[in-house]
Design a protein around this motif. Structure first.
Motif, PDB file in Angstrom:
ATOM      1  N   CYS A 115       0.854  -1.192   0.000  1.00  0.00           N
ATOM      2  CA  CYS A 115       0.000   0.000   0.000  1.00  0.00           C
ATOM      3  C   CYS A 115       0.890   1.241   0.000  1.00  0.00           C
ATOM      4  CB  CYS A 115      -0.969   0.004   1.179  1.00  0.00           C
ATOM      5  SG  CYS A 115      -0.211   0.180   2.805  1.00  0.00           S
ATOM      6  N   GLN A 116       0.246   2.400  -0.067  1.00  0.00           N
ATOM      7  CA  GLN A 116       0.990   3.653  -0.083  1.00  0.00           C
ATOM      8  C   GLN A 116       1.446   3.990   1.330  1.00  0.00           C
ATOM      9  OE1 GLN A 116      -2.415   4.962  -2.279  1.00  0.00           O
ATOM     10  NE2 GLN A 116      -1.167   5.660  -4.002  1.00  0.00           N
ATOM     11  N   SER A 117       2.232   5.046   1.463  1.00  0.00           N
ATOM     12  CA  SER A 117       2.696   5.480   2.781  1.00  0.00           C
ATOM     13  C   SER A 117       1.726   6.511   3.335  1.00  0.00           C
ATOM     14  CB  SER A 117       4.088   6.099   2.684  1.00  0.00           C
ATOM     15  OG  SER A 117       4.471   6.621   3.949  1.00  0.00           O
ATOM     16  N   SER A 118       1.444   6.401   4.628  1.00  0.00           N
ATOM     17  CA  SER A 118       0.572   7.388   5.266  1.00  0.00           C
ATOM     18  C   SER A 118       1.358   8.599   5.758  1.00  0.00           C
ATOM     19  CB  SER A 118      -0.180   6.745   6.438  1.00  0.00           C
ATOM     20  OG  SER A 118       0.741   6.308   7.414  1.00  0.00           O
ATOM     21  N   GLN A 119       2.686   8.575   5.556  1.00  0.00           N
ATOM     22  CA  GLN A 119       3.516   9.709   5.985  1.00  0.00           C
ATOM     23  C   GLN A 119       3.818  10.622   4.813  1.00  0.00           C
ATOM     24  OE1 GLN A 119       6.673   7.211   7.935  1.00  0.00           O
ATOM     25  NE2 GLN A 119       6.310   8.634   9.601  1.00  0.00           N
ATOM     26  N   ARG A 120       3.529  11.896   4.977  1.00  0.00           N
ATOM     27  CA  ARG A 120       3.769  12.849   3.892  1.00  0.00           C
ATOM     28  C   ARG A 120       5.267  12.979   3.627  1.00  0.00           C
ATOM     29  NH1 ARG A 120       0.015  16.568   4.682  1.00  0.00           N
ATOM     30  NH2 ARG A 120      -1.078  16.317   2.725  1.00  0.00           N
ATOM     31  N   ASN A 121       5.616  12.907   2.337  1.00  0.00           N
ATOM     32  CA  ASN A 121       7.002  13.068   1.900  1.00  0.00           C
ATOM     33  C   ASN A 121       7.106  14.437   1.236  1.00  0.00           C
ATOM     34  OD1 ASN A 121       9.466  13.053   0.623  1.00  0.00           O
ATOM     35  ND2 ASN A 121       9.245  11.000  -0.251  1.00  0.00           N
ATOM     36  N   TYR A 122       7.719  15.393   1.929  1.00  0.00           N
ATOM     37  CA  TYR A 122       7.769  16.760   1.406  1.00  0.00           C
ATOM     38  C   TYR A 122       8.737  16.911   0.229  1.00  0.00           C
ATOM     39  CZ  TYR A 122       4.818  18.332   5.211  1.00  0.00           C
ATOM     40  OH  TYR A 122       3.763  18.507   6.055  1.00  0.00           O
ATOM     41  N   ASP A 123       9.558  15.878  -0.005  1.00  0.00           N
ATOM     42  CA  ASP A 123      10.446  15.911  -1.170  1.00  0.00           C
ATOM     43  C   ASP A 123       9.773  15.390  -2.429  1.00  0.00           C
ATOM     44  OD1 ASP A 123      12.586  16.951   0.301  1.00  0.00           O
ATOM     45  OD2 ASP A 123      13.095  14.953   1.033  1.00  0.00           O
ATOM     46  N   ARG A 124       8.653  14.681  -2.265  1.00  0.00           N
ATOM     47  CA  ARG A 124       7.929  14.134  -3.426  1.00  0.00           C
ATOM     48  C   ARG A 124       6.443  14.343  -3.175  1.00  0.00           C
ATOM     49  NH1 ARG A 124       8.869   8.224  -4.555  1.00  0.00           N
ATOM     50  NH2 ARG A 124       7.356   8.716  -6.173  1.00  0.00           N
ATOM     51  N   ILE A 125       5.986  15.559  -3.394  1.00  0.00           N
ATOM     52  CA  ILE A 125       4.646  15.933  -2.959  1.00  0.00           C
ATOM     53  C   ILE A 125       3.560  15.176  -3.744  1.00  0.00           C
ATOM     54  CG2 ILE A 125       4.300  17.950  -4.468  1.00  0.00           C
ATOM     55  CD1 ILE A 125       3.590  17.804  -0.670  1.00  0.00           C
ATOM     56  N   TYR A 126       3.840  14.786  -5.001  1.00  0.00           N
ATOM     57  CA  TYR A 126       2.837  14.036  -5.756  1.00  0.00           C
ATOM     58  C   TYR A 126       2.582  12.663  -5.143  1.00  0.00           C
ATOM     59  CZ  TYR A 126       2.587  17.307  -9.716  1.00  0.00           C
ATOM     60  OH  TYR A 126       2.373  18.406 -10.515  1.00  0.00           O
ATOM     61  N   ALA A 127       3.619  12.115  -4.517  1.00  0.00           N
ATOM     62  CA  ALA A 127       3.441  10.805  -3.864  1.00  0.00           C
ATOM     63  C   ALA A 127       2.567  10.924  -2.629  1.00  0.00           C
ATOM     64  CB  ALA A 127       4.796  10.210  -3.496  1.00  0.00           C
ATOM     65  N   GLY A 173       6.547   4.717  -1.924  1.00  0.00           N
ATOM     66  CA  GLY A 173       6.660   6.164  -1.748  1.00  0.00           C
ATOM     67  C   GLY A 173       7.061   6.601  -0.355  1.00  0.00           C
ATOM     68  N   ASP A 174       7.574   5.667   0.466  1.00  0.00           N
ATOM     69  CA  ASP A 174       7.987   6.043   1.815  1.00  0.00           C
ATOM     70  C   ASP A 174       9.431   6.523   1.788  1.00  0.00           C
ATOM     71  OD1 ASP A 174       6.893   5.715   4.760  1.00  0.00           O
ATOM     72  OD2 ASP A 174       9.021   5.213   4.811  1.00  0.00           O
ATOM     73  N   VAL A 175       9.785   7.406   2.722  1.00  0.00           N
ATOM     74  CA  VAL A 175      11.142   7.962   2.725  1.00  0.00           C
ATOM     75  C   VAL A 175      12.179   6.947   3.201  1.00  0.00           C
ATOM     76  CG1 VAL A 175      10.472  10.363   2.943  1.00  0.00           C
ATOM     77  CG2 VAL A 175      10.722   8.975   4.995  1.00  0.00           C
ATOM     78  N   GLU A 176      11.742   5.934   3.941  1.00  0.00           N
ATOM     79  CA  GLU A 176      12.698   4.978   4.514  1.00  0.00           C
ATOM     80  C   GLU A 176      12.607   3.627   3.821  1.00  0.00           C
ATOM     81  OE1 GLU A 176      13.165   4.965   8.819  1.00  0.00           O
ATOM     82  OE2 GLU A 176      11.813   6.669   8.872  1.00  0.00           O
TER      83      GLU A 176
END
Ligand SMILES: [Zn+2]
Length: 239
Positions: A115-127, A173-176
């Motif tokens: 599934c997608q990440s529930s944490q906002r990634n400010y480096d990839r805003i479309y994600a 799309g998660d940062v980690e």
């Protein structure tokens, strides 16, 4: 490539919109189906808020995008899709969505959910579209605890859907990222899948170039030699 020791027969991919899968995980899906794994999709919305054609009725856009997603799935070996018909652009991680996703988990009984990440990634805003964050939040809540708890959403038991515990989740799309999947041999199938979304892809050549750049960048981030393509995930133990 890191992978689980457990045998994986069935994988369920849960996302907010048609084309989300094809940007993030379709190459990996192609490797899984080629290995004989049964992969199925769950789409929270039908993408009726997509595109900029104001002359098309939104219900017609939903029908079109479901057909495009079905074609995209076929390009990577997936034939079973569950559309939940929540409103595009207005997804909320409420108990109704958690119940609807839990129902699909109990039907499919996957050993892995993507599934997608529930944490906002400010480096990839479309994600980090708000629908992605909400769909992800609801999917994780469905994995733990709703789908495995017989007393959550009691209508599901009444419908005959027995509880099911999903042992692991892979986030897109998660940062980690902690899992890198080599999609070098299937990148053409990923491109074909994304190009199936004809109402959204104005320039098929440009989208192919973009996908190859992203996948090459992922491989470089993973420390792989030039010429390789990768998709990256964050694996979570949900056992
Ligand atoms: Zn999306």
């Amino acid at each position: 490539v890191t992978d689980t020791e457990q045998p994986i027969d069935r994988i369920l991919v849960i996302v907010a919109h048609p084309d989300d899968i094809d940007f993030s995980v379709a190459g990996t899906v192609a490797t899984w189906t080629a290995a004989g794994i049964d992969v199925r999709y769950c789409l929270v919305t039908s993408g009726e808020a997509g595109g900029d054609d104001r002359t098309m009725a939104r219900a017609d856009m939903a029908t079109l995008r479901e057909a495009e997603q079905t074609a995209a799935a076929a390009a990577v070996g997936v034939t079973e899709l569950h559309f939940l018909h929540h409103p595009d652009g207005a997804v909320v991680a409420d108990l109704v969505l958690r119940r609807d996703i839990s129902r699909v988990i109990r039907i499919v009984r996957p050993q892995r959910v993507v599934c997608q990440s529930s944490q906002r990634n400010y480096d990839r805003i479309y994600a980090s579209h708000p629908d992605h964050l909400a769909a992800a939040e609801a999917a994780i809540a469905a994995v733990y605890p709703d789908a495995r708890n017989p007393f959550a959403h009691p209508t599901l038991l009444e419908e005959g859907h027995e509880p099911w515990a999903v042992p692991e989740v892979w986030l897109t799309g998660d940062v980690e990222a902690n899992v890198d999947v080599d999609i070098t041999d299937v990148i053409d199938r990923k491109v074909a899948a994304l190009q199936s979304h004809r109402s959204q892809v104005k320039d098929p050549d440009a989208i192919e170039k973009l996908l190859r750049e992203w996948a090459a960048g992922n491989a470089a981030d993973a420390g792989w030699p030039a010429g390789r393509f990768a998709e990256r995930f964050r694996r979570i133990n949900t056992q």
